[in-house]
Design a protein around this motif. Structure first.
Motif, short mmCIF file in Angstrom:
data_model
loop_
_atom_site.label_atom_id
_atom_site.label_comp_id
_atom_site.label_asym_id
_atom_site.label_seq_id
_atom_site.Cartn_x
_atom_site.Cartn_y
_atom_site.Cartn_z
N ALA A 321 48.93 32.74 44.09
CA ALA A 321 47.66 32.22 44.61
C ALA A 321 47.89 30.76 44.98
N HIS A 322 47.38 30.36 46.10
CA HIS A 322 47.67 29.02 46.61
C HIS A 322 46.60 28.03 46.18
N ASP A 323 46.13 28.18 44.96
CA ASP A 323 45.21 27.20 44.38
C ASP A 323 45.36 27.28 42.86
N GLN A 324 44.60 26.47 42.16
CA GLN A 324 44.70 26.42 40.69
C GLN A 324 43.53 27.13 40.01
N GLU A 325 42.78 27.94 40.76
CA GLU A 325 41.62 28.62 40.19
C GLU A 325 42.06 29.82 39.33
N ASN A 326 41.22 30.17 38.37
CA ASN A 326 41.46 31.37 37.58
C ASN A 326 41.28 32.61 38.45
N ARG A 327 42.07 33.63 38.19
CA ARG A 327 42.01 34.87 38.96
C ARG A 327 41.97 36.07 38.02
N VAL A 328 41.32 37.14 38.47
CA VAL A 328 41.31 38.40 37.74
C VAL A 328 41.85 39.48 38.67
N TYR A 329 42.92 40.17 38.24
CA TYR A 329 43.54 41.21 39.04
C TYR A 329 43.44 42.54 38.30
N VAL A 330 43.21 43.60 39.06
CA VAL A 330 43.18 44.95 38.51
C VAL A 330 44.36 45.73 39.09
N SER A 331 45.11 46.39 38.22
CA SER A 331 46.29 47.14 38.66
C SER A 331 45.88 48.41 39.40
N VAL A 332 46.36 48.54 40.65
CA VAL A 332 46.08 49.74 41.44
C VAL A 332 46.81 50.94 40.84
N GLY A 333 48.06 50.74 40.43
CA GLY A 333 48.84 51.85 39.90
C GLY A 333 48.21 52.46 38.66
N HIS A 334 47.65 51.64 37.78
CA HIS A 334 47.04 52.17 36.57
C HIS A 334 45.77 52.98 36.90
N GLN A 335 45.09 52.59 37.98
CA GLN A 335 43.92 53.36 38.39
C GLN A 335 44.33 54.75 38.89
N GLN A 336 45.53 54.84 39.42
CA GLN A 336 46.02 56.12 39.96
C GLN A 336 46.98 56.82 39.00
N MET A 337 47.11 56.28 37.78
CA MET A 337 48.06 56.81 36.79
C MET A 337 49.50 56.78 37.31
N MET A 338 49.82 55.72 38.07
CA MET A 338 51.18 55.49 38.56
C MET A 338 51.64 54.14 38.00
N THR A 339 52.24 54.15 36.82
CA THR A 339 52.54 52.90 36.14
C THR A 339 53.92 52.34 36.48
N ASP A 340 54.78 53.14 37.11
CA ASP A 340 56.11 52.65 37.46
C ASP A 340 56.03 51.70 38.66
N ALA A 341 57.05 50.85 38.77
CA ALA A 341 57.14 49.96 39.93
C ALA A 341 57.30 50.78 41.21
N MET A 342 56.75 50.26 42.32
CA MET A 342 56.84 50.93 43.61
C MET A 342 58.00 50.37 44.43
N LYS A 343 58.48 51.17 45.36
CA LYS A 343 59.51 50.71 46.28
C LYS A 343 58.88 49.78 47.32
N PRO A 344 59.67 48.88 47.90
CA PRO A 344 59.13 47.95 48.90
C PRO A 344 58.41 48.64 50.05
N LEU A 345 58.91 49.82 50.50
CA LEU A 345 58.25 50.53 51.59
C LEU A 345 56.85 50.97 51.19
N GLY A 346 56.70 51.49 49.96
CA GLY A 346 55.39 51.91 49.49
C GLY A 346 54.43 50.74 49.38
N LEU A 347 54.91 49.62 48.89
CA LEU A 347 54.06 48.43 48.80
C LEU A 347 53.60 47.99 50.19
N SER A 348 54.52 47.97 51.13
CA SER A 348 54.17 47.56 52.50
C SER A 348 53.14 48.50 53.11
#
Length: 417
Positions: A321-348
């Motif tokens: 994040a290009h500022d110093q503000e607090n942020r809250v992120y929600v994991s997309v993979g956990h919402q889909q029950m996909m907890t493993d890391a994704m390949k770069p193509l899938g992320l793109s």
């Protein structure tokens, strides 16, 4: 000086393969205005390579070592011991000896020195090698220093260092070692500073471990340390340990363990003023290196000396994040029950096909929900939807909201999805 020995000031940031991670960091630290680093020099990895390049027995044992797995503990121990013995018995090349003696004459032969290993695969962003190679404190005299240079070379092949390299995929033949020879500081207190809390991974909470005397007592686990937590210039927590012993340097060389007087055992190793002073040093180093730092420090004559600064490798990466503000992120993979890391193509693919404020970190997708939680109406909708399919996530978000000061509130019409 030549490539066999370099002063800290002469070390360039492109010379990792020559001086190793620890010495490279010391070279950078020595050039930062306002940061105090004890003087010293580095016996580069060129000296180590020169000493061993023609030794056929060493090369044969090294080849045997490359065939082993981390489970081959007995063979690792047997071969490593033979390699260490070869290194300890081999004669240091005469031009390396000459360069070391020349440097000692410039920095002062009468002084005590710390002799420290600096492997070329060490203090890296993805592998710290912390504690894998040896350090010797309060070494006096050129003969003793040369002897301990050989010991540092040999520590590249301790059982633990060899096993660590195997587990992390490093080729033994491609990892070399340089040796740092650094003026000793005899501190009243020393310890470790983490510019991000190593327990919670909170980047805004700085953590300091502190004890009396030399830091080896803390590193070795001989004593419990005071622990101070600092956030934005304010001490938010202090735990004062009973520091029953401390390690101090001896005038004739070496170290000794002494009992701390009973009246001082529960005394803060650092005053509040010193804690905040050290916090400012830590934040300066973090800003300089551009990432959270694990910093070794010592306090002598009311001056903080920095003897090491390396990236904290155990922190989970967070979206940029290009500022110093607090942020809250929600994991997309956990919402889909996909907890493993994704390949770069899938992320793109995901990033290209959504308008949601998605971010990446650690090979995973996250949605920035900060603004949705800041506005009352969008917050209510989000928590309601989250509660239907992930109650635990709803509870976590509710805890953040109830904290009261993490997210800046917005009017309803300023929320975004």
């Amino acid at each position: 000086m030549n490539s066999l020995v370099l002063s800290f000031q002469e070390i360039k940031d492109t010379q990792l393969s020559l001086v190793g991670g620890k010495a490279l960091n010391l070279g950078a630290l020595s050039k930062i205005q306002g940061i105090q680093v004890p003087d010293g020099f580095c016996v580069t990895a060129a000296g180590y390579q020169k000493a061993l390049e023609q030794n056929e027995t060493f090369q044969a044992l090294l080849n045997q070592l490359t065939m082993l797995t981390a489970d081959d503990r007995d063979q690792i121990g047997e071969i490593s011991e033979k390699i260490r013995q070869i290194i300890l018995e081999i004669k240091i090349p005469s031009d390396v000896v000459k360069a070391v003696i020349h440097s000692l004459s410039q920095f002062g032969e009468e002084h005590a020195y710390a002799v420290r290993s600096s492997a070329t695969a060490e203090d890296l962003p993805h592998a710290s090698f912390a504690g894998q190679h040896d350090t010797y404190l309060n070494i006096r005299g050129k003969e003793a220093i040369l002897q301990h240079i050989s010991k540092c070379w040999a520590s590249l092949f301790t059982n633990r260092a060899v096993t660590y390299r195997i587990k992390n995929g490093f080729d033994h033949s491609q990892v070399h070692v340089s040796v740092i020879v650094q003026r000793m500081v005899f501190p009243q207190a020393s310890g470790i500073l983490f510019t991000a809390d190593p327990i919670t991974s909170n980047r805004k909470l700085l953590s300091i471990d502190a004890g009396f005397g030399l830091g080896e007592a803390l590193v070795s686990g001989l004593v419990s340390a005071d622990c101070y937590k600092v956030k934005e210039g304010e001490i938010v927590d202090k735990k004062i340990a009973a520091k029953k012993v401390a390690i101090y340097g001896l005038k004739e060389g070496g170290t000794e363990t002494k009992e701390v007087h009973f009246d001082l055992q529960k005394t803060q190793a650092l005053t509040d003023f010193q804690i905040l002073q050290l916090e400012r040093v830590g934040r300066q180093l973090e800003a300089y290196f551009g990432c959270p730092q694990d910093i070794e420090w010592c306090l002598a004559d009311d001056t903080f000396y920095i003897v090491q600064s390396r990236p904290i490798t155990t922190l989970y990466p967070i979206p940029e994040a290009h500022d110093q503000e607090n942020r809250v992120y929600v994991s997309v993979g956990h919402q889909q029950m996909m907890t493993d890391a994704m390949k770069p193509l899938g992320l793109s693919f995901f990033l290209l096909t959504t308008n949601a404020p998605m971010r990446t970190a650690g090979g995973r997708l996250f949605v920035d929900v900060t603004s949705m939680l800041a506005s009352p109406d969008s917050r209510k909708m989000m928590l309601g939807a989250m509660g239907q399919h992930d109650p635990l996530m709803k509870d976590a978000l509710t805890s953040i909201i109830e904290g009261g000061d993490f997210i800046k509130p917005l009017p309803n019409d300023q929320s975004s999805g």
